[in-house]
Design an enzyme around this catalytic site. Structure first.
Site, PDB file in Angstrom:
ATOM      1  N   ALA A   1      23.786  57.819  30.036  1.00 51.20           N
ATOM      2  CA  ALA A   1      23.970  59.282  29.979  1.00 51.20           C
ATOM      3  C   ALA A   1      25.343  59.642  29.422  1.00 51.20           C
ATOM      4  CB  ALA A   1      23.794  59.882  31.374  1.00 51.20           C
TER       5      ALA A   1
ATOM      6  N   ASP B   1      39.945  45.529  32.192  1.00 54.19           N
ATOM      7  CA  ASP B   1      39.267  44.391  32.811  1.00 54.19           C
ATOM      8  C   ASP B   1      40.076  43.923  34.017  1.00 54.19           C
ATOM      9  OD1 ASP B   1      37.738  41.766  32.998  1.00 54.19           O
ATOM     10  OD2 ASP B   1      36.915  42.581  31.135  1.00 54.19           O
TER      11      ASP B   1
ATOM     12  N   ASP C   1      48.781  47.336  35.303  1.00 53.31           N
ATOM     13  CA  ASP C   1      47.803  46.957  36.315  1.00 53.31           C
ATOM     14  C   ASP C   1      47.455  48.188  37.151  1.00 53.31           C
ATOM     15  OD1 ASP C   1      46.357  46.082  38.452  1.00 53.31           O
ATOM     16  OD2 ASP C   1      47.682  44.407  38.954  1.00 53.31           O
TER      17      ASP C   1
ATOM     18  N   SER D   1      29.029  41.663  29.238  1.00 55.72           N
ATOM     19  CA  SER D   1      30.499  41.627  29.219  1.00 55.72           C
ATOM     20  C   SER D   1      31.023  40.871  28.017  1.00 55.72           C
ATOM     21  CB  SER D   1      31.033  40.905  30.460  1.00 55.72           C
ATOM     22  OG  SER D   1      31.071  41.749  31.564  1.00 55.72           O
TER      23      SER D   1
ATOM     24  N   ASP E   1      46.615  47.411  41.167  1.00 54.32           N
ATOM     25  CA  ASP E   1      47.696  47.285  42.131  1.00 54.32           C
ATOM     26  C   ASP E   1      48.828  48.273  41.879  1.00 54.32           C
ATOM     27  OD1 ASP E   1      46.331  45.240  43.347  1.00 54.32           O
ATOM     28  OD2 ASP E   1      47.339  43.660  42.219  1.00 54.32           O
TER      29      ASP E   1
ATOM     30  N   ASN F   1      45.445  28.967  14.270  1.00 53.59           N
ATOM     31  CA  ASN F   1      46.660  28.389  14.850  1.00 53.59           C
ATOM     32  C   ASN F   1      46.443  26.956  15.322  1.00 53.59           C
ATOM     33  OD1 ASN F   1      44.994  29.001  16.994  1.00 53.59           O
ATOM     34  ND2 ASN F   1      46.617  29.783  18.320  1.00 53.59           N
TER      35      ASN F   1
ATOM     36  N   HIS G   1      37.669  36.847  34.025  1.00 58.16           N
ATOM     37  CA  HIS G   1      36.880  37.734  33.163  1.00 58.16           C
ATOM     38  C   HIS G   1      37.725  38.354  32.052  1.00 58.16           C
ATOM     39  CE1 HIS G   1      34.186  41.269  32.459  1.00 58.16           C
ATOM     40  NE2 HIS G   1      33.247  40.412  32.777  1.00 58.16           N
TER      41      HIS G   1
END
Ligand code: CA
Ligand code: CA
Ligand code: CA
Length: 615
Positions: free
Chosen positions: A343, A185, A226, A398, A229, A256, A242
């Protein structure tokens, strides 16, 4: 020989990549089609020019896969011939990224020309565009709602029990063996109060010593990597919400006293940032998938639009399958039937696509659906974690995907011997099938408690009752009674370790002259000791010779009678001449009965009535 300085320069270009919009329509008029038409596409490899209309891709680099055992010098020569340079990578044997050099660009080289030229090289298996991926979510300003997807009490106009039955499941299993879910993500706020204790920690990596301690090709990859980057920092950039939201749905810390609860009480979240920063390309997702299965994830949760998926990406999902890892992806938010991405399910059976459901158990208006979209999960108005210790509700397939990914994680942790596909089938065999879902998504909506109970049913010995022959009450209408109110059929429960007490029995209704059953309704009346009890109904399928899950409901309150009906269309398979219709009733009370102490109970059934309507 790799020129690091020049590579650094090219990478700088990638950060400012211009993305072009080009559909299949545009290709039809382009001269490149002519060029590629003369190129022999390798068997089984996708045509890079046959992307869905509107697919965006990078205009400054292409993705190239060579046949096994190709030398780096050969790759370099292939790139140089066309005016490209190879970007530095960990694994050149999987795919390489080739950047157009400024010199070639000034001479008119484009990614379309480059792909067409590269495909002529016999050492190259595939050459394709690096398609742009976008998040499959819809921003929603209904902030701070409630987690109806986990437990729906009818809040905010919803329908009670239109949910994945998470508390019911947690009550039964309490916890589960640790399992790693890789979340591909944008950024992950691993300092969030509800995520800080549930992030995956790479056991072989010493943080911040600038050494790749576990020699996996990534330096100081403590919580993930990551891939946008190309560094260890998976934290969100400003505006990235997101990934943090999706991660919270999979596994936010439970019990918690803070915020929300994820699906699984003992899931570790591997942060695979592949969107945001300079990335957001299919090649970043591809690298994230490979990292996930190579570093211990058993499930990969991907909430991105992959309609323009590429050969490189399909290869990575195939490697995940070989490693027995589930790839769980959003169905997409175009309100579209049969989106191109499905597919991928045909290519690899470790893949599952997830549609979105609402708090009223309908398919969300934005959700894609299709023949290979196997399941729905809550996705409209989902409350979860936001960066900086915030919580908010947003919508999209999502948000549905991490619900399913969390369920897969729990079921895989409880079934280490089951393959990726077998684990998926455990879940898909016992979904809830509300009318508002099955019209578009026949596979129904995922239910964690059912998936856990389904396994107990599969391993238990069930008491049997003597077949009872009922009476024909007119026409093709049949009615059968096991017993009257004064004569209940009682079953004492037994304990299944780590699952709870169950009581179950089978009934056989001999269908008399009925050989062609079209519909049937089952009514049961009975009671347990009044503590929360889940009831599951199965019919015997004479074609597959197996019990087939139909429906479930919850009992509660002291001495409550229960009565429910189920209806099945086109039911020839559950009726066999002379053998009748077989019904299994299965109930389960949790180990951690809410507010109580584990104890056996008696399931009393006063009446069971089966009504058959023949053809
Ligand atoms: Ca429920
Ligand atoms: Ca490492
Ligand atoms: Ca290190």
């Amino acid at each position: 020989m790799r020129d690091i300085k020049s590579l650094g320069f090219v990478r700088g270009l990638a950060a400012t990549a211009v993305v072009v919009l080009l559909g299949t329509q545009a290709f039809a008029q382009s001269t490149f089609v002519k060029t590629v038409g003369q190129v022999q596409l390798r068997p089984g490899v996708m045509n890079p020019f046959a992307l869905p209309a509107g697919t965006q891709y990078a205009s400054d680099h292409v993705v190239v896969g060579f046949y096994a055992n190709t030398h780096y010098a050969t790759m370099q020569y292939a790139a140089n011939q066309v005016g490209l340079t190879i970007r530095q990578a960990n694994r050149y044997d999987r795919f390489v990224i080739m950047d157009i050099t400024p010199e070639a660009e000034s001479m008119g080289m484009t990614v379309e020309k480059a792909v067409a030229r590269l495909l002529e090289n016999p050492a190259i298996r595939f050459a394709e565009f690096d398609t742009k991926i976008t998040p499959d979510f819809i921003p929603d300003d209904t902030l701070f709602g409630q987690q109806w997807g986990m437990h729906n009490t009818g809040q905010s106009g919803g329908t009670a029990d239109a949910d994945i039955d998470a508390p019911e499941a947690w009550d039964v299993i309490m916890t589960h063996p640790e399992v790693v879910v890789g979340v591909c993500d944008d950024g992950f706020d691993y300092n969030h109060e509800d995520l800080m204790n549930v992030m995956w920690s790479n056991p072989g990596e010493i943080p911040n010593n600038n050494i790749d301690d576990d020699a996996n090709g990534f330096i100081d990859d403590t919580n993930g990597w990551d891939f946008s980057d190309g560094d260890k920092d998976i934290q969100p950039a400003p505006g990235d919400i997101h990934g943090t939201h999706v991660a919270g749905t999979v596994g936010a810390e439970m019990n918690n006293g803070k915020g929300v609860a994820g699906v699984g009480p003992n899931i570790r979240l591997m942060g695979l940032r592949m969107y945001g920063g300079a990335g957001g390309f299919m090649s970043s997702l591809t690298a994230a998938i490979d990292y996930g299965w190579e570093n211990g994830a058993t499930v990969l949760s991907v909430s991105y639009n992959i309609d323009g998926f590429t050969q490189a990406m399909a290869d990575a999902v195939g490697r995940a399958k070989a490693a027995d890892v589930v790839y769980c992806n959003s169905a997409g938010n175009n309100g579209q039937q049969n989106p191109p991405r499905q597919a991928l399910r045909q290519m690899h059976d470790n893949v599952v696509f997830v549609a979105s459901s609402t708090r009223n158990d309908t398919v969300s208006g934005f959700s894609n659906w299709g023949t290979l979209i196997e399941v729905a999960a809550p996705g409209s108005d989902i409350l979860s974690t936001f960066p900086n210790n915030n919580y908010a509700s947003i919508s999209g397939t999502s948000m549905a995907t991490p619900h399913m990914a969390g369920v897969i994680g729990v079921i895989r942790s409880l079934n280490p011997g089951k393959t990726a596909r077998e684990s998926l089938d455990i879940i898909l065999d016992v979904t809830d099938k509300p009318a508002g879902i099955v019209g578009k998504v026949p596979g129904g909506r995922v239910n964690l408690a059912n998936a856990i109970a389904g396994q107990v049913i599969g391993t238990s010995n069930v008491n049997n009752v003597v077949p009872v022959i009922g009476s024909n009450t007119g026409g093709n209408f049949y009615s059968f009674h096991v017993s009257g109110d004064s004569n209940s059929y009682d079953i004492l429960s037994v304990l299944v370790p780590d699952r709870g007490f169950y009581a179950a029995y089978d009934m056989t209704f001999v269908a008399g002259t009925t050989t062609d059953v079209e519909t049937m309704q089952l009514s049961l009346e009975g009671t347990t000791d009044g503590l929360p009890t889940a009831v599951y109904i199965y019919f015997f399928n004479y074609v597959t010779n197996a019990w087939e899950y139909q429906t479930s409901t919850n009992l509660g309150g002291p001495n409550t009678e229960f009565s429910f009906k189920t209806r099945k269309g086109a039911t020839d398979f559950i009726s066999s001449p002379g053998m009748g219709v077989k019904v299994r009733v299965f109930t389960i009370q949790s180990v951690r009965r809410r507010g109580g102490v584990p104890a056996p109970y008696t399931l009393k059934t006063d009446m069971a009535k089966l009504e058959l309507l023949g053809g």
